[in-house]
Design an enzyme around this catalytic site. Structure first.
Site, PDB file in Angstrom:
ATOM      1  N   HIS A 121      92.131   9.120   5.938  1.00  0.00           N
ATOM      2  CA  HIS A 121      91.826   8.558   7.259  1.00  0.00           C
ATOM      3  C   HIS A 121      92.938   7.560   7.591  1.00  0.00           C
ATOM      4  CE1 HIS A 121      89.676   5.918  10.118  1.00  0.00           C
ATOM      5  NE2 HIS A 121      88.787   6.885  10.268  1.00  0.00           N
ATOM      6  N   ASP A 198      89.102   4.726  -1.183  1.00  0.00           N
ATOM      7  CA  ASP A 198      88.439   4.579   0.108  1.00  0.00           C
ATOM      8  C   ASP A 198      87.099   5.300   0.023  1.00  0.00           C
ATOM      9  OD1 ASP A 198      87.445   4.867   2.630  1.00  0.00           O
ATOM     10  OD2 ASP A 198      89.247   5.755   3.505  1.00  0.00           O
ATOM     11  N   GLN A 201      83.193   7.363   3.071  1.00  0.00           N
ATOM     12  CA  GLN A 201      82.303   8.536   3.128  1.00  0.00           C
ATOM     13  C   GLN A 201      81.646   8.777   1.772  1.00  0.00           C
ATOM     14  OE1 GLN A 201      81.631  10.086   5.933  1.00  0.00           O
ATOM     15  NE2 GLN A 201      83.279   9.272   7.209  1.00  0.00           N
ATOM     16  N   LYS A 224      78.233   3.243   8.078  1.00  0.00           N
ATOM     17  CA  LYS A 224      78.077   4.658   7.723  1.00  0.00           C
ATOM     18  C   LYS A 224      76.958   4.828   6.688  1.00  0.00           C
ATOM     19  CE  LYS A 224      83.022   5.443   8.377  1.00  0.00           C
ATOM     20  NZ  LYS A 224      83.148   6.121   9.654  1.00  0.00           N
ATOM     21  N   CYS A 362      90.883  10.549  13.323  1.00  0.00           N
ATOM     22  CA  CYS A 362      91.757   9.543  12.681  1.00  0.00           C
ATOM     23  C   CYS A 362      92.400  10.104  11.423  1.00  0.00           C
ATOM     24  CB  CYS A 362      90.992   8.272  12.348  1.00  0.00           C
ATOM     25  SG  CYS A 362      90.361   7.423  13.774  1.00  0.00           S
TER      26      CYS A 362
HETATM   27  C1  PLP Z   1      87.221   8.160   5.046  1.00  0.00           C
HETATM   28  C2  PLP Z   1      87.197   6.989   5.981  1.00  0.00           C
HETATM   29  N1  PLP Z   1      87.907   5.899   5.681  1.00  0.00           N
HETATM   30  C3  PLP Z   1      87.917   4.807   6.462  1.00  0.00           C
HETATM   31  C4  PLP Z   1      87.194   4.781   7.635  1.00  0.00           C
HETATM   32  C5  PLP Z   1      87.233   3.549   8.475  1.00  0.00           C
HETATM   33  O1  PLP Z   1      86.004   2.934   8.487  1.00  0.00           O
HETATM   34  P1  PLP Z   1      85.664   1.751   9.540  1.00  0.00           P
HETATM   35  O2  PLP Z   1      86.095   2.282  10.881  1.00  0.00           O
HETATM   36  O3  PLP Z   1      84.214   1.597   9.398  1.00  0.00           O
HETATM   37  O4  PLP Z   1      86.446   0.569   9.128  1.00  0.00           O
HETATM   38  C6  PLP Z   1      86.454   5.897   8.008  1.00  0.00           C
HETATM   39  C7  PLP Z   1      85.706   5.923   9.281  1.00  0.00           C
HETATM   40  O5  PLP Z   1      85.518   6.960   9.875  1.00  0.00           O
HETATM   41  C8  PLP Z   1      86.444   7.019   7.155  1.00  0.00           C
HETATM   42  O6  PLP Z   1      85.728   8.110   7.455  1.00  0.00           O
END
Ligand code: PLP
Length: 404
Positions: A121, A198, A201, A224, A362
């Protein structure tokens, strides 16, 4: 144990609503999940009964709120198998990655290498690009196979004696692929690199034990995980947090401040400048309590069954391109419909009450890897039912007929 989806659904008030006169079918939980009543009520209760700023007051409400706020830190620590001193509150997963990248970046030199993957992401790409621009570090991206699996051999081949950081998602928000993060971490450590996972998910999909993974940092977002927005968690090993310089300066993160010098508080408070997201922390605590009362393995099984059912019904649809077919993946279906833009697909599905995401998610490097400019994405959560999965497929078939 069989997961009682109807009982769980009943706890999410928003699922009662209609969209365009049809029952809402919410398949966008990978972007942000809906909230159980326990979360909504915990935040309201705090505002109605016991609210003040934390860590600074001597009065009853300040003490009660501080206790509630710090109790959630212990709860999060238990939830991921960490010590409470290793749990830093941030405003989201994105901020947590930025905090680590900026801190580690201070000691990186031109030519140092950071290994990412093609399935990251942007939250786990852009903060490292900052270091490429500002510090001259080299970014390397481990490739993803056509199936959507991380090529582990190629990843290992990217590790050198200049590798300083490896940052990899636990589960892809597009492919649903679940990466072998324990093996990835071990290989990175053998190369002498620091590892960030990260988990935005991944932690939603299955229980996480950060000590078993052994990564130096693990980040995730509250929203999430059925909690509120505005709160994220950075787990960092105690010895890593101790070495990390502060991210932002302000109140509550200092030891002492004088005209010509400052000293910093110990972690985790060193990384929590200013008034923190107090209500959001309390909401996250309620979400974790709520989840702790569920059988998370039964939920994972339930979601996998929904995904399997949808794939089975769409089997043989030659107008459908599914992006990501890794074994044992999470319940995320990213797809394109022949002859249709993903945005149009999402808008038509919305007329049937079905909420899906469309765009690049993203994850532009991944989109390029799969030769698409965008895709639609249906992501399944614990509250989705088999009837909803069927309604989604029925709506998708009608949508496709529109473009055929
Ligand atoms: C795999 C992953 N990493 C990071 C993020 C970023 O999370 P946040 O927008 O809650 O900071 C997301 C959000 O969609 C994500 O799916």
């Amino acid at each position: 144990m069989v997961f009682d989806v109807q009982a769980a659904r009943a706890e999410f008030p928003i699922l009662q609503r209609q969209v365009h006169g049809k029952p809402l079918i919410y398949l966008d939980s990978a972007a942000s999940a809906q909230k159980p009543r326990a979360v909504i009520e915990a935040m309201t209760r705090a505002m109605e009964n016991s609210y003040a700023n934390v860590h600074r007051g001597l009065h009853t409400l300040a003490n009660e709120t501080t206790d509630a706020y710090e109790a959630v830190r212990r709860k999060v620590a238990d939830f991921i198998g960490a010590d409470e001193k290793e749990v830093v509150y941030t405003k989201g997963g994105t901020e947590a990655v930025n905090l680590v990248a900026q801190g580690l970046g201070m000691s990186l030199s031109p030519g140092d290498e950071i290994v990412l993957t093609e399935m990251e992401h942007h939250a786990n790409i852009v903060p490292w690009h900052f270091l490429r621009e500002r510090k001259g570090v080299v970014l390397k991206f481990a490739p993803v196979t056509d199936e959507g699996v991380l090529d582990l051999e190629a990843y290992q081949g990217l590790l050198t004696d200049r590798t300083r950081v490896v940052a990899v998602s636990h589960m892809s928000n597009v492919l649903g692929t679940i990466n072998p993060v324990t093996d990835i971490t071990r290989m990175a450590h053998e190369a002498g690199a620091v590892v960030l996972i990260d988990g935005c998910q991944g932690i939603v999909h299955k229980p996480v034990d950060v000590k078993a993974i052994d990564a130096d940092f693990y980040v995730f977002s509250g929203h999430k995980l059925y909690g509120p927005t505005g709160i994220g968690i950075l787990y960092g090993k105690a010895e890593q947090l101790a070495k990390l310089p502060p991210y932002q300066g302000g109140g509550e993160m200092i030891g002492t401040v004088s005209i010509d010098e400052i000293s910093y508080a110990d972690p985790p408070h060193r990384f929590e400048a200013g008034t923190p997201p107090i209500l959001e922390v309390i909401g996250l605590g309620a979400a974790i309590d709520w989840l702790a009362g569920q059988d998370r393995y039964a939920i994972a099984h339930h979601e996998a069954e929904l995904y399997r059912h949808v794939r089975e019904r769409l089997n043989g649809a030659n107008w459908l391109k599914v992006i990501g077919d890794a074994p044992d993946k999470g319940a995320i279906l990213s797809f394109t419909v022949e002859g249709a833009h993903a945005h149009d697909v999402a808008q038509i599905l919305d007329r049937y009450g079905v909420a899906v995401r469309a765009g690049t998610h993203c994850a532009e490097p991944l989109m390029r890897r799969f030769g698409v400019t965008s895709s639609a994405r249906a992501s399944f959560a614990l509250y989705n039912t088999q009837e909803e999965a069927d309604a989604f497929v029925d709506a998708l078939l009608k949508t496709q007929a529109f473009f055929a």
